[in-house]
Design a protein around this motif. Structure first.
Motif, PDB file in Angstrom:
ATOM      1  N   GLN A  94      -4.396  -2.520  -5.523  1.00 10.27           N
ATOM      2  CA  GLN A  94      -4.836  -2.449  -4.137  1.00 10.27           C
ATOM      3  C   GLN A  94      -3.744  -2.825  -3.131  1.00 10.27           C
ATOM      4  O   GLN A  94      -3.677  -2.264  -2.046  1.00 10.27           O
TER       5      GLN A  94
ATOM      6  N   GLU B 262      -2.195   1.866  -0.421  1.00 11.37           N
ATOM      7  CA  GLU B 262      -2.450   3.221   0.084  1.00 11.37           C
ATOM      8  C   GLU B 262      -1.736   3.460   1.417  1.00 11.37           C
ATOM      9  O   GLU B 262      -1.093   4.482   1.617  1.00 11.37           O
TER      10      GLU B 262
ATOM     11  N   GLN C 221       1.674   5.969   1.699  1.00  9.84           N
ATOM     12  CA  GLN C 221       1.637   7.125   2.599  1.00  9.84           C
ATOM     13  C   GLN C 221       2.793   7.054   3.587  1.00  9.84           C
ATOM     14  O   GLN C 221       3.360   8.061   3.968  1.00  9.84           O
TER      15      GLN C 221
END
Length: 179
Positions: free
Chosen positions: A8, A97, A101
């Motif tokens: 995470q 995440e 990106q």
């Protein structure tokens, strides 16, 4: 099913010290991304127990000096230098995440963290960090005696990287240590 913490979050930097009297801290980044904190408004700070505590970013100033990138960050909940001093040496994490990106694929050198460093048949330490250097990455190794050893990622010192065993076979490290 819940994701593990490692899946995470990703470590984006380390708090080096407090800066000024308003509670700013200096963060040394793990990744070279000058606009990294532009996309982050919430990070997690790893405390002494290893818990990831949320911290909202109030403001960021970026400084690039001698090919090194530094971030001066003001967190909303930190109001003075004394509070900022308590964060010294804590790691800063962000959502994997968001960071992936922003900076693209995960840096291969990041995957070397926690690898064992081997000379011959002896484990001499563990990779604690990767220093981004314009010429080549440098492994920040904590030896079994808890000393710091910096190993340039060049053929002179790195023989092999075994991803299955999570080991880095090295040579010529006596050139890097005090005699």
């Amino acid at each position: 099913m819940l994701e593990s913490v490692e899946d995470q979050y990703i470590k984006v930097g380390q708090i080096a010290r407090s800066h000024g009297v308003q509670g700013e801290v200096l963060i040394i980044p793990e990744l070279y991304a000058p606009t990294l904190f532009d996309v982050l408004d919430l990070v997690r700070i790893e405390d002494a127990r290893g818990d990831l505590l949320p911290a909202r970013i109030e403001s960021v100033r970026v400084q690039e000096k001698n090919n090194r990138l530094s971030f001066f960050v003001k967190f909303e909940h930190i109001t003075d230098r004394t509070q900022a001093d308590t964060l010294k040496q804590f790691a800063v994490f962000a959502e994997r995440e968001t960071v992936s990106q922003f900076v693209g694929e995960e840096d291969d050198s990041e995957s070397l963290l926690s690898y064992s460093v081997i000379v011959g048949d002896n484990q001499i330490g563990t990779v604690a960090g990767i220093i981004d250097n314009p010429a080549h990455p440098i492994l920040d190794v904590r030896t079994t005696e808890q000393d710091q050893l910096l190993i340039p990622c060049v053929e002179e010192y790195i023989v092999d990287v075994d991803e299955d065993k999570q080991q880095i076979q090295c040579k010529n490290l006596d050139q890097l240590t005090k005699l």
